[in-house]
Design an enzyme around this catalytic site. Structure first.
Site, PDB file in Angstrom:
ATOM      1  N   SER A 161      40.061  32.645  38.720  1.00  0.00           N
ATOM      2  CA  SER A 161      39.957  33.429  37.494  1.00  0.00           C
ATOM      3  C   SER A 161      41.327  33.966  37.150  1.00  0.00           C
ATOM      4  CB  SER A 161      38.988  34.604  37.690  1.00  0.00           C
ATOM      5  OG  SER A 161      39.068  35.523  36.608  1.00  0.00           O
ATOM      6  N   TYR A 174      36.205  41.948  42.382  1.00  0.00           N
ATOM      7  CA  TYR A 174      36.258  40.636  41.733  1.00  0.00           C
ATOM      8  C   TYR A 174      37.687  40.098  41.754  1.00  0.00           C
ATOM      9  CZ  TYR A 174      35.374  37.063  38.141  1.00  0.00           C
ATOM     10  OH  TYR A 174      35.250  35.881  37.458  1.00  0.00           O
TER      11      TYR A 174
END
Length: 270
Positions: A161, A174
């Protein structure tokens, strides 16, 4: 599967994709199937009691497999369970005679408050799915990729990501997990060396998926479309755009790339 279809599948490249019920995982299953791969579509297909938003379902997984066609099959498994990943790899080998591509696309998100206020169960779910799940798939799949005879063109791929390189407030776990995925594929690329198996990742920006919708809720935004403004292309990405890059990395033509983390982010990392 008919005997004729099974015979054809035995000669095709075989892929396993986690997080296959929706989002980037589902788009990747469809892309690979269109390109002639036999694909094992893997998903937990159940909600996680630690997380406050719905996960993919068995019905969604079945719909992806039906759309993909006759050389795709569903397999329900939790990426957090090493034995389940070994079973998924074994199923792909049993069905189609081997494994050429393993793609770790399963992911979840949680946060919305500073790290020290995130419930431990939510933090654990993010780290275990987004990082440990990739490790578990690698441990199960890489030996299978290496079982293919030389010359090989095996591929281990993961979805990282833009959060791997950006400090996103209220999404610390995350960010940490995705940074770990980037480091993992770099190390795997070095370890696999000249085996013919490579390891790479894609690093998506704001992509129109359920995870982005949940991120918008965590940031108290009206909807996920609000994230479009942060990308130079000024739009959300479609999951199929990320899947297109994964499909290239899955193929033999990507053999010069290993240990790479490829931005597919609409310029978000600029």
């Amino acid at each position: 599967m008919t005997s004729q279809a099974a015979e054809a599948a035995m000669t095709a490249r075989v892929a396993l994709v986690t997080g296959a019920a929706r989002g980037i995982g589902a788009a990747t299953v469809l892309r690979l199937a269109q390109q002639g791969y036999a694909v094992l579509a893997v998903d937990l297909a159940a909600d996680d009691p630690a997380l406050p938003y719905p996960m993919g379902t068995e019905a969604e997984l079945a719909a992806v497999v039906e759309k993909a066609g006759g050389t795709a099959a569903a397999f329900v498994a939790d990426v957090r369970d090493p034995a389940a990943m070994k079973a998924a790899v074994a199923e792909a080998e049993r069905r189609w005679g081997g494994l050429d591509v393993a793609i770790a696309a399963a992911g979840v998100v949680a946060g919305g408050v500073p790290l020290w206020e995130v419930p431990e169960a939510q933090e654990r779910a993010v780290l275990e799915v987004d990082l440990h799940g990739v490790v578990h798939l690698a441990r199960a799949a890489v030996p299978a990729l290496l079982r293919r005879p030389r010359p090989r063109s095996g591929r281990f791929l993961a979805v990282a990501s833009a959060a791997a390189t950006r400090g996103l407030p209220m999404l610390a776990a995350y960010c940490a997990a995705k940074a770990g995925v980037a480091g993992l594929v770099r190390a795997l690329g070095a370890e696999l060396g000249e085996t013919g198996v490579t390891a790479n990742a894609v690093s998506p920006g704001s992509t129109d998926t359920p995870i982005l919708a949940e991120s918008a809720r965590l940031y108290a935004l009206p909807d996920a479309a609000a994230f479009a403004a942060q990308q130079p292309v000024h739009r959300l990405l479609d999951p199929d755009e990320v899947a297109a890059v994964l499909a290239f990395l899955a193929g033999p033509d990507s053999g010069a790339m290993t240990g790479a983390v490829v931005p597919v982010d609409g310029g978000l990392a600029l």
